[in-house]
Design an enzyme around this catalytic site. Sequence first.
Site, PDB file in Angstrom:
ATOM      1  CB  CYS B 150      60.086  49.453  37.275  1.00 14.51           C
ATOM      2  SG  CYS B 150      59.010  50.455  38.301  1.00 14.51           S
ATOM      3  CG  HIS B 154      64.470  46.194  38.293  1.00 14.07           C
ATOM      4  ND1 HIS B 154      65.439  45.496  38.992  1.00 14.07           N
ATOM      5  CD2 HIS B 154      64.381  47.403  38.903  1.00 14.07           C
ATOM      6  CE1 HIS B 154      65.900  46.266  39.976  1.00 14.07           C
ATOM      7  NE2 HIS B 154      65.277  47.425  39.935  1.00 14.07           N
ATOM      8  NE  ARG B 198      64.208  49.399  46.367  1.00 17.28           N
ATOM      9  CZ  ARG B 198      65.410  49.934  46.293  1.00 17.28           C
ATOM     10  NH1 ARG B 198      66.463  49.301  46.748  1.00 17.28           N
ATOM     11  NH2 ARG B 198      65.598  51.130  45.790  1.00 17.28           N
ATOM     12  CB  CYS B 202      62.373  52.127  43.100  1.00 21.42           C
ATOM     13  SG  CYS B 202      63.453  50.677  43.195  1.00 21.42           S
TER      14      CYS B 202
END
Lengths: 202, 241
Positions: B150, B154, B198, B202
């Site tokens: 992630c 991010h 979500r 992802c």
Amino acid sequence: MSARCLVATLSLLVLVLATLSPTTMAGDNESLTASYRAKGQAGLDRLQQSEMQQACSGPVGMEVAADVATKIQKAAMDGVVLPADGKLLGQWEKGQKIAQTGTGMQSSDDPATPNGGNCYACHQLAPEEISFGTLGPSLAGYGKIRGQSEAMLKYTWTRIWNSHAYSACSHMPRFGDAKILTEEQIRDVMAFLFDPASPVNK
Amino acid sequence: MFSQYREMLGEGNPAELVEMQGEELWSAARGPKNKPLSACDLGLGAGVVAGAYASLPRYFKDAGRVMDLETRLAWCMNDIQGLSESAVTARPFSVQGQTATDLEALTAWIAGQSRGKVISVPQKHAKEQAAFAEGKRLFNYRAGPYDFSCAGCHSQSSKRIRLTVLPNLTTQEGAANAYRSWPAYRVSQGALRTMQWRMVDCARQQRLPELIFGSPAAVSLLTYLGATANGGIMDAPGIKR
């Protein structure tokens, strides 16, 4: 307990914990594999980390130790395969298509369809294309700026094949090493970067 | 560019229809036990909906684990209405362009009842703290043929994937902007999408196997995100491109 003894005990504890950590990781990852199920081409084996992946999974801002970084970079460099015929440049038109294609290796992708390179997700390439990401450096005018010396071609091939050869915890996928792109596809991406006729260099 | 488009779309969000569907479902007697869900404890007491979403995920003593709203709803549908949890979660997400699933509709309505509330995901219970720590570890966990985590996308501010601005989920501001806007109506998919969706999507883009709805990994990631977002103001269901 004397202060010195306490320090010694604490150091020993830290040492023991450090030795134990791989076991702890494996334990944690049982709950991880229980949270996923295999789908399409994405099997549960994908959750198992390589040494590089494990070393590069520290909290944001944490650097890997210099000796670990050197080891990762060397292993990456040793694994780079240059084309046997020495031909590093293909067709830029095909390379452009690969740079624009974002699919490949997802559980929802058909494994029979060639993978894309998705270069535009992170890099600016042809200045005429306004839809580009900024996670990676801009590569606009790549070949025009750098020329086509053998060293530059090999460096770029290596970057695409396995970017970890130059930066241990690079976020760029290992396009050659992980068999995301074929040798022929990498040649085409190379041409997209270097060919004077490519929109990258316009 | 997309942010202006999003603002424009905000007028007349189709999520309102899904919210209405959820409101009806909440008080409808259903399942083998023919009971309404409205006795379900979402963390603030049985039947309390206002502000519940803003303080989830949290630890539930009756279930013995940390749950986000969607996981909790599936648990309550089983416990109160007698619906099997596996049947409820077999297809948690709607197919593009089709009517929202019960879970999506309930989530949309309940999230809407937290509009204007301060995000305050609790970190008191040991299991809530453990979920946060595990979520943070998974956020940074690189795996799969593309080596993605992630964090890869991010953990920096003002970066983009193509034209889409990526939130920096390691900062309170970035996490709050993301957390407050989900669930959301996704115009490109013609569907309301939830936080569980979500996470699942992802993982797909990370080239990982399928993340299981309501799994420990999914709830841990949401605990890490939600608690990092604490202090932000809920404004969901939102609308996205």
